[in-house]
Design an enzyme around this catalytic site. Sequence first.
Site, short mmCIF file in Angstrom:
data_model
loop_
_atom_site.label_atom_id
_atom_site.label_comp_id
_atom_site.label_asym_id
_atom_site.label_seq_id
_atom_site.Cartn_x
_atom_site.Cartn_y
_atom_site.Cartn_z
CB SER A 119 -0.85 0.04 1.27
OG SER A 119 -1.67 -1.07 1.36
CG HIS A 140 -2.17 -0.39 -4.09
ND1 HIS A 140 -2.52 0.91 -3.82
CD2 HIS A 140 -2.52 -1.10 -2.98
CE1 HIS A 140 -3.06 0.98 -2.62
NE2 HIS A 140 -3.08 -0.22 -2.09
CD GLU A 152 -2.32 3.97 -6.36
OE1 GLU A 152 -2.22 3.31 -5.30
OE2 GLU A 152 -2.48 5.19 -6.36
CG ASN A 190 -3.26 3.73 0.70
OD1 ASN A 190 -4.38 3.83 1.19
ND2 ASN A 190 -2.79 2.60 0.21
#
Length: 282
Positions: A119, A140, A152, A190
């Site tokens: 992450s 991701h 991602e 994130n």
Amino acid sequence: MEIKTIGVVGAGQMGNGIAQVAAQTGYNVVMTDITDELAQKGLGAIEKFLTKSVSKGKISEDDKSAVLSRIEATGDINAHKKCDVIIEAATENIDLKKKIFQQLDELAKPEAILATNTSSISITLLAAATKRPNKVVGMHFMNPVPIMKLVELIRGLPTDDESFALIKELSEKMGKTTTVSADYPGFIVNRILMPMINEAFYTLMEGIGKPEDIDTGLKLGCNHPMGPLALADLIGLDTCLSIMNVLHSGLGDAKYRPCPLLVKHVEAGWLGRKCGRGVYSY
Ligand code: NAD
């Protein structure tokens, strides 16, 4: 390169979701965890999800059996020797992931691509733990993997075009839409999401609102499908804290310091839904 077998390291909520979607796409899958029991637990979660899909009429009983028959779940990391692509989805910890990448590099086929579902951790750093840094890519997925549409993609400094294109194509075959982020702490999603969740913990710690008020405020006031505290419980508070630590140390700005109340929850072992208690009880 033709991809036939996909490896997934870590059979937790993300690992078993990735293994499920890969098997539903038609790939053979090897899913490993630290022990046979943990790998079987991950397989059990997949079976539960598929059983629900059968009862909702989304797939047939035959589809379910076919998907399960394509997944090998084991505690033996050497089972990844036969994999063409290996997706690492173990606990969010830099030293642990570096060690896993070293192990995978030693045992995997020379042409195999190593992807990571991290992450927040640097893809370049994990790539440097291997002798094939050009074949390491960030992939991701979002939680829950069978439902969320996004992957991602992150290229490390040494990632080559061929490996990146192959992982993009694989993500799309798995039914996902891809976005591309540069390799900086937290990537795009994130970098934006975690400071919001962290701020929700500060809001709670400072007594500004009760959990229900904070979550309802963001759901109805900002049209978010889930409140930030309920989302933190879904993600896992240990994972949220690890990501905040990566943002804080990697970007060096005090605005990313993890909220002490988030730290306290992790110290208490209140990690969220996966262990029955986080901000809320399950
Ligand atoms: P989790 O705690 O549910 O699962 C992690 C699993 O990794 C556990 O089963 C653990 O036993 C296993 N593991 C630990 N060391 C291992 C090793 N050496 N070999 C094999 N398995 C090992 O965590 P999760 O939520 O599935 O997160 C996994 C990864 O996915 C993390 O990098 C996390 O940042 C990332 N991620 C999580 C989310 C989320 O919402 N939870 C979303 C996207 C990405």
